[in-house]
Design an enzyme around this catalytic site. Structure first.
Site, PDB file in Angstrom:
ATOM      1  N   SER A 129     -13.772  -2.791   0.062  1.00  0.00           N
ATOM      2  CA  SER A 129     -14.491  -2.064  -0.769  1.00  0.00           C
ATOM      3  C   SER A 129     -16.034  -2.550  -0.759  1.00  0.00           C
ATOM      4  O   SER A 129     -16.604  -2.531  -1.575  1.00  0.00           O
ATOM      5  CB  SER A 129     -13.994  -2.579  -2.243  1.00  0.00           C
ATOM      6  OG  SER A 129     -14.541  -1.896  -3.146  1.00  0.00           O
ATOM      7  N   PRO A 130     -16.522  -2.237   0.389  1.00  0.00           N
ATOM      8  CA  PRO A 130     -18.079  -2.493   0.647  1.00  0.00           C
ATOM      9  C   PRO A 130     -18.799  -1.566  -0.167  1.00  0.00           C
ATOM     10  O   PRO A 130     -20.073  -1.643  -0.211  1.00  0.00           O
ATOM     11  CB  PRO A 130     -18.183  -2.471   2.205  1.00  0.00           C
ATOM     12  CG  PRO A 130     -16.868  -1.354   2.690  1.00  0.00           C
ATOM     13  CD  PRO A 130     -15.973  -2.117   1.849  1.00  0.00           C
TER      14      PRO A 130
ATOM     15  N   TYR B 245       0.767  -1.434  -0.084  1.00  0.00           N
ATOM     16  CA  TYR B 245       0.022   0.027   0.191  1.00  0.00           C
ATOM     17  C   TYR B 245       0.655   1.236   0.060  1.00  0.00           C
ATOM     18  O   TYR B 245       1.840   1.323   0.805  1.00  0.00           O
ATOM     19  CB  TYR B 245      -0.899   0.038   1.296  1.00  0.00           C
ATOM     20  CG  TYR B 245      -2.068  -0.949   1.131  1.00  0.00           C
ATOM     21  CD1 TYR B 245      -2.171  -1.582   0.025  1.00  0.00           C
ATOM     22  CD2 TYR B 245      -2.867  -1.013   2.469  1.00  0.00           C
ATOM     23  CE1 TYR B 245      -3.371  -2.764   0.165  1.00  0.00           C
ATOM     24  CE2 TYR B 245      -3.863  -1.867   2.515  1.00  0.00           C
ATOM     25  CZ  TYR B 245      -4.222  -2.914   1.250  1.00  0.00           C
ATOM     26  OH  TYR B 245      -5.299  -3.567   1.300  1.00  0.00           O
TER      27      TYR B 245
END
Length: 262
Positions: free
Chosen positions: A210-211, A53
């Site tokens: 990623s809801p 990340y």
């Protein structure tokens, strides 16, 4: 804030986990620290990152931002910290994947970047089919015995990968996987077929990423307060039924094989 146990463990985590994929890629260190401060104020005790990340060439920038926040804020003992291993950090052949060598080396590097002595949840960021589970578990067991890792999780695994991993762990009398982080939202419901049923059967917690489908399901790209409000929102049966119509499940719905067979 509401808290729940991580899978079948005794560890309590906030139902909202702060993902930090955008740290370094889309926002700088000052704004990243402000988000961490806000999450902590709201009772979020679960922070998730990964070696890849925020990086361009293996610098692990997101982890560095979090480590410097720990130095400044002093909240390390109150945070359940999760990171991931798998992505190549350099172009050298052994600096990626799930070999025992890379798992242990990557953990040591993450500990340095995060400025901490331990990682609460160390996750395999992807499955690697050509490495035996005996090698993977041997490496993670070493880290657990050394006190550098508390629990082990996975990410982007299929249901049968979870089953294979747990079978190998049980042969070693090892706890194995306690969580699976998978993409799951109204537009991406494939995990309902086999990943969710396997996780339920094996006592593996699910961490949906990623809801909101990268903000598409929220109507706009917003900050931290929107998902926090979701914990206080209870949808009516009519609303849930309408969502099923707008975003139908895969096949006939439910787990496989009933989703595609009788």
């Amino acid at each position: 804030m509401e808290y729940t146990r991580l899978g079948r463990t005794g560890l309590l985590v906030s139902r909202i986990c702060l993902g930090t994929m955008n740290f370094g890629w889309q926002i700088g260190e000052t704004e990243s620290h402000a988000i961490l401060d806000r999450a902590y104020e709201k009772g979020v005790n679960f922070v998730d990152t990964a070696t890849m990340y925020g990086r361009e060439t293996g610098d692990g920038l997101s982890e560095r931002f979090i480590g410097r926040w720990f130095d400044k804020a002093g909240h390390r003992d109150r945070i359940v910290l999760a990171t991931k291993v798998y992505a190549p950090m350099t172009e050298r052949p052994n600096d990626g994947g799930l070999s025992a060598r890379h798992i242990i080396a990557a953990c040591e590097a993450s500990l340095r970047r995060l400025r901490t002595d331990w990682i609460d949840l160390y996750q395999m960021h992807h499955v690697q089919r050509d490495i035996p589970w005996e090698e993977i578990w041997q490496a993670t067991e070493t880290l657990v015995v050394q006190g550098k890792v508390r629990y082990v999780g996975s990410s982007n695994f299929a249901g049968w990968h979870l089953a294979r991993a747990q079978a190998a762990a049980e042969r070693r009398n090892f706890l194995g996987l306690v969580s699976e982080q998978c993409k799951y939202n109204l537009l991406t419901r494939h995990v309902e077929l086999e990943v969710l049923p396997a996780a339920i059967e094996l006592g593996i917690g699910i961490l949906p990423y990623s809801p909101l489908h990268f903000g598409a399901l929220s109507g706009a790209l917003r900050q931290l307060d929107l998902p926090l409000a979701a914990l206080r929102t209870e949808l009516s049966a009519g609303t849930l039924a309408r969502l099923e119509e707008l975003f139908p499940p895969v096949g006939n719905g439910g787990p496989g094989p009933e989703a595609w067979a009788w």
